[in-house]
Enzyme design. Structure first.
Site, PDB file in Angstrom:
ATOM      1  N   GLY A  69      -0.579  22.683  -5.088  1.00 13.87           N
ATOM      2  CA  GLY A  69       0.387  21.614  -5.330  1.00 13.87           C
ATOM      3  C   GLY A  69       0.030  20.396  -4.476  1.00 13.87           C
ATOM      4  O   GLY A  69       0.112  19.254  -4.932  1.00 13.87           O
ATOM      5  N   ASN A 148      12.315  20.446  -1.308  1.00 12.62           N
ATOM      6  CA  ASN A 148      12.044  21.803  -0.843  1.00 12.62           C
ATOM      7  C   ASN A 148      12.966  22.264   0.281  1.00 12.62           C
ATOM      8  O   ASN A 148      13.211  23.439   0.446  1.00 12.62           O
ATOM      9  CB  ASN A 148      10.585  21.942  -0.415  1.00 12.62           C
ATOM     10  CG  ASN A 148      10.110  20.786   0.437  1.00 12.62           C
ATOM     11  OD1 ASN A 148      10.197  19.613   0.050  1.00 12.62           O
ATOM     12  ND2 ASN A 148       9.625  21.098   1.622  1.00 12.62           N
ATOM     13  N   GLN A 176       9.182  22.380  -6.692  1.00 15.29           N
ATOM     14  CA  GLN A 176      10.404  23.147  -6.428  1.00 15.29           C
ATOM     15  C   GLN A 176      11.370  23.207  -7.604  1.00 15.29           C
ATOM     16  O   GLN A 176      12.323  23.971  -7.578  1.00 15.29           O
ATOM     17  CB  GLN A 176      11.135  22.589  -5.200  1.00 15.29           C
ATOM     18  CG  GLN A 176      10.439  22.888  -3.874  1.00 15.29           C
ATOM     19  CD  GLN A 176      10.353  24.370  -3.538  1.00 15.29           C
ATOM     20  OE1 GLN A 176      11.060  25.212  -4.110  1.00 15.29           O
ATOM     21  NE2 GLN A 176       9.472  24.712  -2.612  1.00 15.29           N
ATOM     22  N   SER A 196       2.871  24.177  -8.868  1.00  5.23           N
ATOM     23  CA  SER A 196       2.054  25.098  -8.072  1.00  5.23           C
ATOM     24  C   SER A 196       2.406  26.536  -8.420  1.00  5.23           C
ATOM     25  O   SER A 196       3.586  26.864  -8.574  1.00  5.23           O
ATOM     26  CB  SER A 196       2.299  24.843  -6.578  1.00  5.23           C
ATOM     27  OG  SER A 196       1.565  25.756  -5.800  1.00  5.23           O
ATOM     28  N   HIS A 198       2.090  29.461  -6.720  1.00 10.16           N
ATOM     29  CA  HIS A 198       2.660  30.445  -5.775  1.00 10.16           C
ATOM     30  C   HIS A 198       4.152  30.248  -5.512  1.00 10.16           C
ATOM     31  O   HIS A 198       4.775  31.065  -4.836  1.00 10.16           O
ATOM     32  CB  HIS A 198       1.849  30.508  -4.471  1.00 10.16           C
ATOM     33  CG  HIS A 198       2.098  29.389  -3.500  1.00 10.16           C
ATOM     34  ND1 HIS A 198       2.928  29.547  -2.415  1.00 10.16           N
ATOM     35  CD2 HIS A 198       1.608  28.137  -3.439  1.00 10.16           C
ATOM     36  CE1 HIS A 198       2.926  28.411  -1.714  1.00 10.16           C
ATOM     37  NE2 HIS A 198       2.135  27.540  -2.324  1.00 10.16           N
ATOM     38  N   THR A 234     -16.533  24.636  -9.906  1.00 13.72           N
ATOM     39  CA  THR A 234     -16.289  25.796 -10.762  1.00 13.72           C
ATOM     40  C   THR A 234     -14.854  26.263 -10.566  1.00 13.72           C
ATOM     41  O   THR A 234     -14.386  26.404  -9.441  1.00 13.72           O
ATOM     42  CB  THR A 234     -17.294  26.922 -10.450  1.00 13.72           C
ATOM     43  OG1 THR A 234     -18.599  26.389 -10.656  1.00 13.72           O
ATOM     44  CG2 THR A 234     -17.078  28.122 -11.348  1.00 13.72           C
ATOM     45  N   CYS A 322       5.781  22.381   8.208  1.00 14.92           N
ATOM     46  CA  CYS A 322       5.045  21.666   9.248  1.00 14.92           C
ATOM     47  C   CYS A 322       5.855  21.527  10.525  1.00 14.92           C
ATOM     48  O   CYS A 322       5.305  21.359  11.594  1.00 14.92           O
ATOM     49  CB  CYS A 322       4.597  20.298   8.750  1.00 14.92           C
ATOM     50  SG  CYS A 322       5.971  19.205   8.411  1.00 14.92           S
TER      51      CYS A 322
HETATM   52  C1  LIG Z   1       5.113  24.109  -1.612  1.00 14.00           C
HETATM   53  C2  LIG Z   1       5.249  22.697  -1.997  1.00 14.00           C
HETATM   54  C3  LIG Z   1       4.123  21.874  -2.170  1.00 14.00           C
HETATM   55  C4  LIG Z   1       2.743  22.334  -1.863  1.00 14.00           C
HETATM   56  O1  LIG Z   1       2.245  23.253  -2.784  1.00 14.00           O
HETATM   57  P1  LIG Z   1       0.976  24.136  -2.322  1.00 14.00           P
HETATM   58  O2  LIG Z   1       0.516  24.786  -3.564  1.00 14.00           O
HETATM   59  O3  LIG Z   1       1.513  25.084  -1.298  1.00 14.00           O
HETATM   60  O4  LIG Z   1      -0.010  23.197  -1.744  1.00 14.00           O
HETATM   61  C5  LIG Z   1       4.313  20.577  -2.576  1.00 14.00           C
HETATM   62  N1  LIG Z   1       5.532  20.101  -2.811  1.00 14.00           N
HETATM   63  C6  LIG Z   1       6.630  20.844  -2.666  1.00 14.00           C
HETATM   64  C7  LIG Z   1       7.959  20.247  -2.966  1.00 14.00           C
HETATM   65  C8  LIG Z   1       6.530  22.164  -2.246  1.00 14.00           C
HETATM   66  O5  LIG Z   1       7.629  22.881  -2.073  1.00 14.00           O
END
Ligand SMILES: *Cc1c(COP(=O)(O)O)cnc(C)c1O
Length: 384
Positions: A69, A148, A176, A196, A198, A234, A322
């Site tokens: 993401g 988030n 989110q 994203s 995950h 790739t 962070c």
């Molecule tokens: C988790 C998150 C990201 C980052 O996504 P990743 O795949 O972990 O780099 C970006 N924006 C928001 C709002 C998120 O919650």
């Protein structure tokens, strides 16, 4: 274990793990190869692309896979400014994910003027502020869909409408909101949108950027012709296949799960408010992703609450990855007007598929006890 940190990451759905394991065992081909083992991988990748595209209401050709993401956010921002060097203003919000905030800071170093739109006490961007921030020099707007840390949903449809009246393209970080609220990129008319895997029970290290057909953007990673020349390298083929499967599962059980999770969150919210009168809810009471709950416990350090809950195998967070390891105060909580000491007393509980009714009962038993104990050993608290 009771996992209440689904906004940080989600457990991989068993069907996703299964499909990825199968793929890794059976398909090693390079999707750029023209012989059958390569073509087969290409085909599986396209299936996944189709699924991600379908879930956003867009075409397969408008979905570009990335490494995260974070990368998708950077891609949209730098790719747009690289494509239109005559534009030198960027409009974003004060509560973006670090993936956008840090990209904005880097743009500033290049001489781009950045406006960080303020938010109200619920975390909502004001449309009048937004309107007056746009100028003929504005190259891009990037406002996140759902936050988030506090879950607040932005009026992104209005933002797109206003920006497009002035021919300014719009990006939204929908990491989110994807899978949690209805999202149709085509209907929204947006130019760029980040998701994203995950955060939707897929694997880590795979994201996607929706790029509206015809939008003006430069390649982000240069090299081969992968991802139609916009993101070389790739492909993370197993990640892509896993992402597609995660979206399939989302469509299969998403809606039912969503309402189950929202009910659990509502029970938890009410329980905290009833059992811990000093708790203060952070975020929009209604207009937010309902599975995200952020509470301040004035007078108590969030870290102490986190650690005490962890000894009971209950996992929550302070909201921003962070600030987890630094003394820094959440920029989101500051932006909604919380004093630093109140922000530092705030925890985020984000619910998801891994939670059952019983989990909530346990949290509602343990949390008030923990707050009571911590209050007793804290020298200063406003209620004393
Ligand atoms: C988790 C998150 C990201 C980052 O996504 P990743 O795949 O972990 O780099 C970006 N924006 C928001 C709002 C998120 O919650």
């Amino acid at each position: 274990m009771i996992y209440l940190d689904h906004n940080a990451t989600t457990p991989v759905d068993p069907a996703v793990a299964e499909r990825m394991a199968w793929f890794l065992r059976e398909h090693f081909g390079n999707p750029s190869s023209i012989y059958p083992i390569g073509r087969k991988v290409k085909e599986l990748m396209n299936e996944a692309r189709e699924r991600v595209a379908g879930s956003l209401g867009v075409d397969r050709g408008e979905i570009f896979f990335t490494g995260s993401g974070t990368e998708s956010d950077n891609f949209a921002i730098f790719g747009t400014f690289d494509a239109a060097p005559e534009k030198n203003e960027f409009v974003t919000s004060a509560i973006e994910h670090p993936a956008v905030i840090e990209a904005a800071k880097a743009l500033e170093k290049r001489g781009v003027k950045v406006t960080y739109l303020p938010v109200d006490k619920y975390g909502t961007v004001g449309l009048d502020d937004f309107r007056s921030a746009l100028t003929p020099k504005t190259g891009l707007v990037s406002v996140m869909h759902a936050n988030n840390e506090i879950g607040t949903i932005q009026p992104i449809d209005e933002i797109v409408r206003i920006a497009h009246e002035r021919d300014v393209p719009v990006h939204t970080d929908a990491v989110q909101s994807f899978g949690k609220i209805d999202l149709d990129a085509r209907k929204l008319g947006i130019d760029f949108l980040t998701v994203s895997a995950h955060k939707i029970y897929g694997p880590k290290g795979i994201g996607a950027l929706y790029i509206r057909r015809g939008a003006n953007i430069c390649p982000f990673v240069r090299g081969g012709r992968q991802e139609r020349g916009l993101r070389a390298g790739t492909e993370n083929t197993a990640g892509i296949v896993g992402f597609g499967e995660a979206v399939r599962v989302l469509e299969e059980k998403g809606r039912k799960e969503r309402s189950r999770i929202e009910k659990l969150a509502e029970t938890l919210k009410r329980g905290v408010e009833e059992n811990i009168p000093s708790a203060r809810f952070n975020g929009h009471p209604e207009n937010r992703v309902k599975s995200t709950l952020n509470f301040a416990f004035p007078g108590i350090e969030a870290e102490a609450i986190l650690l005490a809950l962890a000894t009971k195998e209950i996992y929550v967070s302070t909201g921003s990855a962070c600030s987890e390891e630094s003394e820094e105060v959440s920029h989101v909580l500051q932006a909604i007007g919380l004093k630093p000491e109140i922000a530092r007393s705030s925890i985020r509980m984000s619910l998801g598929r891994s939670n059952a009714k019983e989990d909530i009962a346990v949290v509602l038993r343990e949390l008030p006890e923990i707050i009571k104990k911590l209050r007793a050993i804290t020298a200063f608290h406003p209620e004393s």
